[in-house]
Design a protein around this motif. Structure first.
Motif, PDB file in Angstrom:
ATOM      1  N   THR A 138       0.809  -1.210   0.000  1.00 14.37           N
ATOM      2  CA  THR A 138       0.000   0.000   0.000  1.00 14.37           C
ATOM      3  C   THR A 138       0.847   1.266   0.000  1.00 14.37           C
ATOM      4  O   THR A 138       0.442   2.273  -0.579  1.00 14.37           O
ATOM      5  CB  THR A 138      -0.920   0.008   1.231  1.00 14.37           C
ATOM      6  N   LYS A 141       1.855   2.280  -3.641  1.00 16.07           N
ATOM      7  CA  LYS A 141       0.845   2.417  -4.693  1.00 16.07           C
ATOM      8  C   LYS A 141       0.674   3.877  -5.121  1.00 16.07           C
ATOM      9  O   LYS A 141       0.645   4.179  -6.308  1.00 16.07           O
ATOM     10  CB  LYS A 141      -0.485   1.827  -4.216  1.00 16.07           C
ATOM     11  N   THR A 142       0.543   4.777  -4.135  1.00 16.87           N
ATOM     12  CA  THR A 142       0.388   6.182  -4.472  1.00 16.87           C
ATOM     13  C   THR A 142       1.622   6.695  -5.188  1.00 16.87           C
ATOM     14  O   THR A 142       1.527   7.525  -6.093  1.00 16.87           O
ATOM     15  CB  THR A 142       0.131   7.006  -3.193  1.00 16.87           C
ATOM     16  N   VAL A 145       1.309   5.878  -8.815  1.00 20.12           N
ATOM     17  CA  VAL A 145       0.346   6.752  -9.486  1.00 20.12           C
ATOM     18  C   VAL A 145       1.015   8.062  -9.870  1.00 20.12           C
ATOM     19  O   VAL A 145       0.898   8.541 -11.003  1.00 20.12           O
ATOM     20  CB  VAL A 145      -0.884   7.013  -8.594  1.00 20.12           C
ATOM     21  N   GLN A 238      -6.449   7.986  -6.536  1.00 17.53           N
ATOM     22  CA  GLN A 238      -5.400   8.191  -5.549  1.00 17.53           C
ATOM     23  C   GLN A 238      -4.869   6.862  -5.035  1.00 17.53           C
ATOM     24  O   GLN A 238      -3.814   6.813  -4.418  1.00 17.53           O
ATOM     25  CB  GLN A 238      -5.950   9.007  -4.366  1.00 17.53           C
ATOM     26  N   ASP A 239      -5.612   5.829  -5.292  1.00 17.69           N
ATOM     27  CA  ASP A 239      -5.316   4.512  -4.741  1.00 17.69           C
ATOM     28  C   ASP A 239      -4.402   3.735  -5.693  1.00 17.69           C
ATOM     29  O   ASP A 239      -3.730   4.346  -6.514  1.00 17.69           O
ATOM     30  CB  ASP A 239      -6.620   3.772  -4.475  1.00 17.69           C
TER      31      ASP A 239
END
Length: 309
Positions: A138, A141-142, A145, A238-239
């Motif tokens: 997690t 991940k951002t 992006v 955002q995820d």
């Protein structure tokens, strides 16, 4: 009610299987055509690694093509379960272009199970690596992006600069002398990849008007439109970065024994998630806004009342 819902699913299944078959057939035909064109061009015009082939517009077209390849290779790198297979496919795309693109897409359709091929959202299973549950990465991940936003923003600007520079220095591309055999083969290769992107855009967009609009931009402006579209979609999430591949909805997982699933009218109501009205479903939302959840519950109640009545 139970019986009628089952009949509805049975009627929908052949349609979805036909869609999977149609798309698989489309990319098989495109891949074979591209292979024939490549062989014909090599035999008739020799190898492409000659200085005289690389005219200004040939260079611009090649840059355009390979920027689209970057988008495809990012998907492949995500989609494959290990780096060895990712690297092999990326090398294939770089050297074989549309042939490798079509082969990879056909392979993903061939991997679908019968239930996935008949799913209401079969493209989901083609695009995404499964499963995504219990993903512990997690924190990264951002970061991905943001990095993808920067990458495709830079690539879009590079292609725009290349296009403007070529127009200024080499003039209009709409001249017969520009279309050498290898230029024509490169253009065909480019538009084979545009077909793949167009299928994705059609799946992503909530209406045919939006889809047609973006497909026209892809055809006319190439990778500039590709990068613009990807950055635009990345700005909406955002995820995890993989959410950019699918519609603005989070996939839910139903138990095999679940009797029936109803897709909510997500895009009709302009909401950014999907609801499946069934007892044995896991309800997931990609929007933490309380108002959205309240509207979801209201819609769920309305649909259940309609089903009962």
């Amino acid at each position: 009610m139970h019986h009628s819902a089952s009949q509805q699913q049975a009627r929908m299944a052949p349609k979805k299987v036909s869609l999977a078959f149609a798309l698989k057939t489309l990319f098989i035909i495109l891949g074979v055509d591209m292979l024939v064109i490549l062989l014909f061009t090599v035999i008739g015009d020799g190898h492409p690694f000659r200085k005289e082939i690389f005219t200004p517009w040939m260079v611009a077209t090649s840059v355009d093509l390979y920027i689209n390849f970057v988008a495809l290779c990012v998907w492949i790198a995500y989609r494959e379960s290990n780096w060895i297979s990712s690297l092999l496919w990326i090398i294939s795309v770089v050297f074989l272009g549309g042939i490798a693109t079509c082969a990879y897409i056909v392979l993903q359709f061939m991997k679908l199970t019968s239930s996935q091929a008949s799913s209401e959202d079969l493209i989901y299973y083609v695009l995404l690596r499964t499963p995504h549950k219990n993903d512990t990465r997690t924190k990264r991940k951002t970061f991905f992006v943001v990095m993808l936003r920067i990458l495709f923003s830079i690539l879009g600007v590079v292609m725009l600069g290349t296009l403007v520079y070529t127009l200024v220095t080499a003039g209009s591309p709409f001249r017969m002398e520009i279309f050498t055999p290898w230029m024509s083969a490169t253009l065909i290769d480019f538009y084979v990849n545009v077909v793949a992107l167009a299928v994705w855009v059609t799946y992503k967009e909530p209406s045919w008007i939006c889809a047609v609009f973006w497909i026209i931009l892809l055809i006319c402006f190439g990778s500039i439109a590709t990068c613009t579209y990807i950055v635009w979609k990345l700005l909406q999430i955002q995820d995890p970065a993989y959410l950019v591949l699918v519609r603005q909805a989070v996939k839910v997982t139903c138990k095999p024994e679940a009797p029936v699933c109803f897709d909510c009218l997500t895009y009709k109501f302009g909401l950014s998630w999907r609801i499946l009205f069934i007892d044995d479903c896991t309800y997931l939302f990609n929007n933490n806004n309380v108002n959205v959840v309240i509207i979801a519950l209201i819609l769920k109640t309305i649909f259940i009342m309609k089903i009962i009545i």
